[in-house]
Design a protein around this motif. Structure first.
Motif, PDB file in Angstrom:
ATOM      1  N   LYS A 282      56.291  60.625  46.285  1.00 55.50           N
ATOM      2  CA  LYS A 282      57.038  61.168  47.412  1.00 55.50           C
ATOM      3  C   LYS A 282      57.694  60.037  48.216  1.00 55.50           C
ATOM      4  O   LYS A 282      57.390  58.853  48.027  1.00 55.50           O
TER       5      LYS A 282
ATOM      6  N   THR B 201      52.378  62.196  43.630  1.00 61.78           N
ATOM      7  CA  THR B 201      52.326  63.652  43.542  1.00 61.78           C
ATOM      8  C   THR B 201      52.146  64.057  42.088  1.00 61.78           C
ATOM      9  O   THR B 201      52.707  63.432  41.180  1.00 61.78           O
TER      10      THR B 201
ATOM     11  N   MET C 181      52.533  67.579  40.667  1.00 59.75           N
ATOM     12  CA  MET C 181      52.836  68.986  40.917  1.00 59.75           C
ATOM     13  C   MET C 181      52.576  69.820  39.667  1.00 59.75           C
ATOM     14  O   MET C 181      52.997  69.471  38.560  1.00 59.75           O
TER      15      MET C 181
ATOM     16  N   ASP D 163      49.963  70.896  44.365  1.00 66.08           N
ATOM     17  CA  ASP D 163      49.846  69.479  44.089  1.00 66.08           C
ATOM     18  C   ASP D 163      48.379  69.149  43.915  1.00 66.08           C
ATOM     19  O   ASP D 163      47.558  69.496  44.761  1.00 66.08           O
TER      20      ASP D 163
END
Length: 527
Positions: A162, A168, A170, A186
């Motif tokens: 990020k 992250t 996801m 996440d």
């Protein structure tokens, strides 16, 4: 190396993902006889667990009470595909089925032939991801069962970084018929906090280290070999390869300031030790995964990084920005991050909807209980989350800043005091307010109180007065609900039922504690 933002066309070109299906992992602490009995009970009580003909169950965790009651947690598959939201806990005694805890409400299952390719699913997820990602995205077929009707979906995993340097990972659940994103979360679970150097927050503390030839290592062999590493201000991915274990010649770590990199390391090492001791002493849990094994902690992650996170196997702490925020190695943040691991190892609460709020609330609750358990005069217990990370805060003052306020969550301007169906759409750090508020009222009640110099008077959503039962009883009820009644998709109304069941187990139906659980949930509009 982090990839730049890729176009849809490039995503499609790189989407050569596998469709290998991974079976749920077995925990090391399964009671095999209890698991076999519970599996046999599933065979005889299929309706109670919403069993379809092609469902299969793999035991993940078991708890056997002193009175012989057994609680066995299972992951579910359908035609070999993981069923997301299909997990179940079977409760029995003397071989007799008592009940089952689950979220799934139907035996309906989808056709397992996808109309969308894995590459197309990755493109859809990549469009939603909206930033550069690392490596190759993966996609695997699952049955997504957290909605009203189970659907065939691809679980697409995209990893990246990020803008604030937080990694992250996801997970997107993409409908295998039409490409619609059904859910996402996440698996890098953060405290949205920043930390603290050892001496700034906790002063002189005792550390358990490992004596070796020529000096000492920051390894705690009394707590499963947990260790603390210098990430050298690298990303989490680079740190895993290039971090160095903290070592010292005289077993004195840090200098009461951030100018010595060992100061933050000592704070993190202390926080992990106190969290381990809290879970073992209060709840009988032997480490995050209840297997006696410690995990790694990495300090000095990224540059001027104002956050901390659990990545599924280790803890990572940033240094703060050096202006407003200190290093993120403060006690309640350490307890918060380790508690994400405990939630992962037990109910595996998803990081979206009500379950996401319960996930974050669980970490806030137990991080706070660690702070009270430590009983450190330099960081006394309170219901403020991360208050020690602010340079401007003065201990004992009445206007301290915090990331979250458990006694009055709405004080931060974003969290919710009271539950409604709209809470599920919030970021888990804000939907956690309902769970935090419930726990505060259960433990302390609604009367005027003060902790750490801050007024903690707590409002209620129904204008009722609530009498607390104390932190010890409240934390034991919450932990038992997490351990044997919550499932991955538990909602707030289901959490009310689960905690009432836990209170009945520990203190009896109709007891003062049982009635207090009901009153505290009603006071946050969970009825």
């Amino acid at each position: 190396m982090q990839a730049r933002l890729l176009s849809t066309a490039v995503l499609a070109a790189l989407a050569g993902s596998t469709l290998a299906l991974s079976a749920p992992a077995l925990a090391a602490n399964i009671n095999s006889q209890a698991a076999q009995r519970a599996h046999g009970l599933i065979d005889g009580h299929g309706a109670a667990v919403q069993r379809a003909d092609a469902d299969a169950f793999v035991a993940k965790h078991s708890v056997v009470d002193a009175n012989g009651t057994e609680h066995v947690r299972f992951d579910r598959t359908y035609r070999g595909l993981p069923v997301i939201g299909g997990d179940v806990v079977v409760h029995s005694k003397n071989g007799q089925f008592k009940s089952a805890s689950l979220t799934l409400k139907t035996t309906g299952r989808p056709d397992v032939a996808p109309q969308l390719s894995a590459d197309q699913a990755i493109v859809e997820a990549g469009t939603a991801f909206g930033t550069g990602f690392n490596g190759m995205p993966t996609a695997s077929l699952v049955v997504y069962a957290r909605g009203a009707k189970p659907a065939l979906a691809y679980e697409v995993v995209m990893e990246g970084t990020k803008a604030d340097q937080t990694p992250t990972a996801m997970h997107y659940f993409v409908d295998a018929r039409n490409g619609k994103i059904l859910d996402k979360w996440d698996t890098i679970e953060t405290a949205n906090a920043t930390g603290l150097g050892k001496t700034i927050s906790t002063g002189d503390v005792a550390l358990t280290t490992n004596s070796v030839s020529g000096g000492y290592q920051m390894v705690d062999n009394t707590r499963g070999g947990g260790s603390t590493w210098d990430a050298k201000n690298l990303s989490d991915r680079m740190a895993a390869r290039k971090a160095t274990l903290f070592t010292d010649a005289d077993n004195v770590w840090g200098n009461y300031a951030t100018s010595d990199r060992a100061s933050a390391a000592a704070e993190a090492h202390y926080g992990v030790a106190l969290t381990w001791d809290y879970y073992k002493t209060v709840h009988g849990r032997n480490g995050i995964f209840n297997d006696g094994q410690g995990v790694k902690s990495y300090v000095h992650i990224n540059n001027n990084y104002v956050n901390a996170f659990w990545n599924g196997s280790a803890m990572f702490y940033g240094d703060g920005d050096g202006v407003t925020y200190k290093p993120l190695t403060v006690l309640d943040v350490a307890g918060h991050e380790m508690s994400h691991g405990v939630a992962q190892a037990t109910a595996n609460l998803a990081y979206s909807g009500d379950a996401g709020g319960l996930n974050e609330a669980n970490s806030d609750i137990n991080g706070t209980m660690v702070e009270f358990f430590a009983n450190n005069t330099n960081d006394p217990g309170d219901y403020l989350i991360g208050e020690e990370i602010y340079y401007a805060n003065v201990a004992g003052s009445s206007n301290q800043k915090a990331l979250r306020y458990m006694y009055n969550p709405g004080k931060d301007g974003s969290s919710r005091n009271c539950w409604s169906t709209s809470v599920a759409s919030l970021d888990p750090h804000y939907s956690s307010g309902v769970g935090n508020h419930f726990f505060y009222l259960l433990a302390e009640g609604s009367g005027a109180k003060s902790f750490g110099g801050m007024d903690h008077t707590s409002p209620t959503c129904n204008s009722a007065s609530v009498t607390g039962i104390g932190r010890d009883a409240a934390s034991k009820i919450w932990y038992r609900a997490l351990d044997v009644y919550f499932t991955s998709s538990t909602t707030y109304p289901q959490a009310r039922v689960a905690t009432l069941s836990a209170a009945a187990d520990l203190y009896g139906t109709g007891s003062t504690e049982y009635n207090a659980v009901a009153a505290a949930w009603s006071a946050v509009s969970v009825n």
